[in-house]
Design an enzyme around this catalytic site. Sequence first.
Site, PDB file in Angstrom:
ATOM      1  N   GLU A  67      74.450  28.870  41.645  1.00  0.00           N
ATOM      2  CA  GLU A  67      75.463  29.775  41.210  1.00  0.00           C
ATOM      3  C   GLU A  67      75.440  30.500  39.789  1.00  0.00           C
ATOM      4  O   GLU A  67      75.327  29.514  38.857  1.00  0.00           O
ATOM      5  CB  GLU A  67      76.674  28.791  41.180  1.00  0.00           C
ATOM      6  CG  GLU A  67      78.037  29.546  40.548  1.00  0.00           C
ATOM      7  CD  GLU A  67      78.510  30.511  41.561  1.00  0.00           C
ATOM      8  OE1 GLU A  67      78.726  31.642  40.783  1.00  0.00           O
ATOM      9  OE2 GLU A  67      78.814  30.544  42.856  1.00  0.00           O
ATOM     10  N   HIS A  98      73.923  35.668  41.684  1.00  0.00           N
ATOM     11  CA  HIS A  98      74.116  36.821  40.837  1.00  0.00           C
ATOM     12  C   HIS A  98      73.919  36.257  39.456  1.00  0.00           C
ATOM     13  O   HIS A  98      73.850  35.296  39.259  1.00  0.00           O
ATOM     14  CB  HIS A  98      75.634  37.320  41.359  1.00  0.00           C
ATOM     15  CG  HIS A  98      76.903  36.368  41.071  1.00  0.00           C
ATOM     16  ND1 HIS A  98      77.176  35.855  39.780  1.00  0.00           N
ATOM     17  CD2 HIS A  98      77.390  35.839  41.896  1.00  0.00           C
ATOM     18  CE1 HIS A  98      78.027  35.206  40.180  1.00  0.00           C
ATOM     19  NE2 HIS A  98      78.274  35.041  41.455  1.00  0.00           N
ATOM     20  N   HIS A 155      80.149  27.676  38.305  1.00  0.00           N
ATOM     21  CA  HIS A 155      81.008  28.711  38.557  1.00  0.00           C
ATOM     22  C   HIS A 155      82.310  28.337  37.670  1.00  0.00           C
ATOM     23  O   HIS A 155      82.866  27.026  37.320  1.00  0.00           O
ATOM     24  CB  HIS A 155      81.458  28.657  39.876  1.00  0.00           C
ATOM     25  CG  HIS A 155      82.337  30.068  40.526  1.00  0.00           C
ATOM     26  ND1 HIS A 155      83.737  30.094  40.061  1.00  0.00           N
ATOM     27  CD2 HIS A 155      82.167  31.061  41.278  1.00  0.00           C
ATOM     28  CE1 HIS A 155      84.248  31.316  40.485  1.00  0.00           C
ATOM     29  NE2 HIS A 155      83.152  31.767  41.188  1.00  0.00           N
ATOM     30  N   SER A 205      79.241  36.327  44.732  1.00  0.00           N
ATOM     31  CA  SER A 205      78.354  34.988  45.536  1.00  0.00           C
ATOM     32  C   SER A 205      78.458  35.266  46.995  1.00  0.00           C
ATOM     33  O   SER A 205      77.336  35.126  47.799  1.00  0.00           O
ATOM     34  CB  SER A 205      79.211  33.750  45.462  1.00  0.00           C
ATOM     35  OG  SER A 205      79.168  33.182  44.168  1.00  0.00           O
TER      36      SER A 205
END
Length: 622
Positions: free
Chosen positions: A270, A476, A421, A305
């Site tokens: 993540e 990402h 995240h 995501s």
Amino acid sequence: MSNYFSSVKLFFKRFFVVLFIYQICRLLFYFFNKNAFENISAKGFLGGIHFDLSAIAYINLVFALLHFIPGNFKYKPNYQKYLKIGFFIVNFIFILTNFVDFEYYKFTGRRSTFGMITASGMENEIGGLIFSFLIEFWYLPILALVLGILFWKVIPNLKSATEQSYNWSQIAKQSGMFVLLMGFVFLLGRGGFQKKPLRIVDAVNYGSINQSAIVLNTPFCIIKTIGKKETLESPKYFSETELNQIFNPITEISSAENPNKKNVVIIILESFGRENIQRGQTPFLDGLIEKSLFFENGFANGKLSIDAVPSTLSSIPSLMNNSLITSSYSINEVYGLPKILKDNGYQTAFFHGAFNGSQNFDQYCKVAGFDNYFGKNEYVGPEAFDGRWGIFDEEFMQYFSGKMTEFKQPFFSTIFTISSHNPYIIPEKYKGKFPKGTTKIHESIAYSDYALKRFFETASKEDWYKNTLFVITSDHTSSEPTEKKFKTNVGKFRVPILFFDPSNPSIVGKNQKNLQQIDIMPSIIDYLNIDSKMITYGKSYKSEKDFVVYYLDNIYHYISGDYYLAFDGKKSLGLCNFKKDELLKTNLIKTEKAKATEMETFIKAYIQSFNERMIGNKLTLQ
């Protein structure tokens, strides 16, 4: 008629109060995201008024009708009271959507749409996350409250009006005015007399490629996407014969060697954008890179995501305004890694430590053909709920390793981590253990790197470890890059991609090829020596092809070799040599016309192929 004109003037006074507030919101949006933009021009801000007028007109069509309709009833105190309250509530709700993007834009790189605002696939997490966000971004609700109070106070009221008698002449005049005024407001909403109503993509006409978000406003983007399922159209750039000569996604991989039956483990980290590694926060991953085949020019296919899963596992790029998983094409048949490897005797499983149903990953895993899905509900181990998303990375990755030990070989497993995240929670026992870095995410990046280290320590003791290909990437980039080169439309998609095989020392080194998430599937099939014929919009790492394609803010971005092209579906907007010109300052579109034409031809064929196959549910070979 004096009363009637007073009501008309009142509407437009209120309209311009809202327009003024939209300018305040645009300035606030720029203030909170100024690191994402450079060389902002007055044209961008002035062009934004065009989109503001459109949004405000659409939002207030009903209020325009209630102000313009003929009749004495409009001047009664209660009518005016409730008209003002309704005007305030409706407009303020839409104004508040701009506040979402003051911070959310840092993560998505685009203005929010209806689908993003409603958070489809996030129903379980949303309660805890809203609480966290209110604490972290406490200044936004305070700012919104102040703006709301000021908005209410400056909304003008109707000056006292005396009831007037009506005759047929007055009724006819006011009815004519009503039609003209409603037509004018509708024209504002439409954006003018042009052939098509104002669209989100039209923002590129008022600024450089990466400044559309300054021109747009969030209410406009929401209005334009309410109730709209993703519906693609074929642009018909080429005939079928021409199309297949330029780009054909049917790929056949054949090997003279027998399949090696290695296990495959994909780890999607993540927010581990390229800007977050090899800078001191990720000592384990940095060390693993030195033992792996690492692609210096690795790219994500999206900024969310939810974009990364179909790209990485099924080689389907994210070329729509909605993610494939939440679009009307989400149940299209796909033939990706889970099915290909299952057809070759592999057991398959997907792991995600968040709430089951998060981001609709479990639904997509069924479409993709995984045997099993393991989420928060299935987790068995020490108590490790982070209070917001799901299970902390360390414990969930240990669970991941343990489950694979139970699997029959060969197996294919994918894990999507969660701890890095927002709101970047790390376990209490590790507070102060990891370097804080320079942005909020860095401490959680360091924690997830530690969790990755612990996973490899555990996995390396298992029998299956040396017979496994590990592929590591990020979903990402993260929200706040510190270096300018990671803020461009090339830099904001750079992610690590590496292949690590502990039993194969020959697959090591730094590779300069342009590689992205959709290339992972054909690369794995090629590495495993599996004969396969498939639809893929990527290419194997062994291929001589050197392209990357992604999509953001209604612009197609295409990289070929050293060059980057931005294309809006009709015309090329910019061409740069991104390896020499990292900040994309020099537009070569007029000086290197042949290159621009060559690249535009390819991206047109790529788009047409993708759209037609998505529309026709032809992502598999019959």
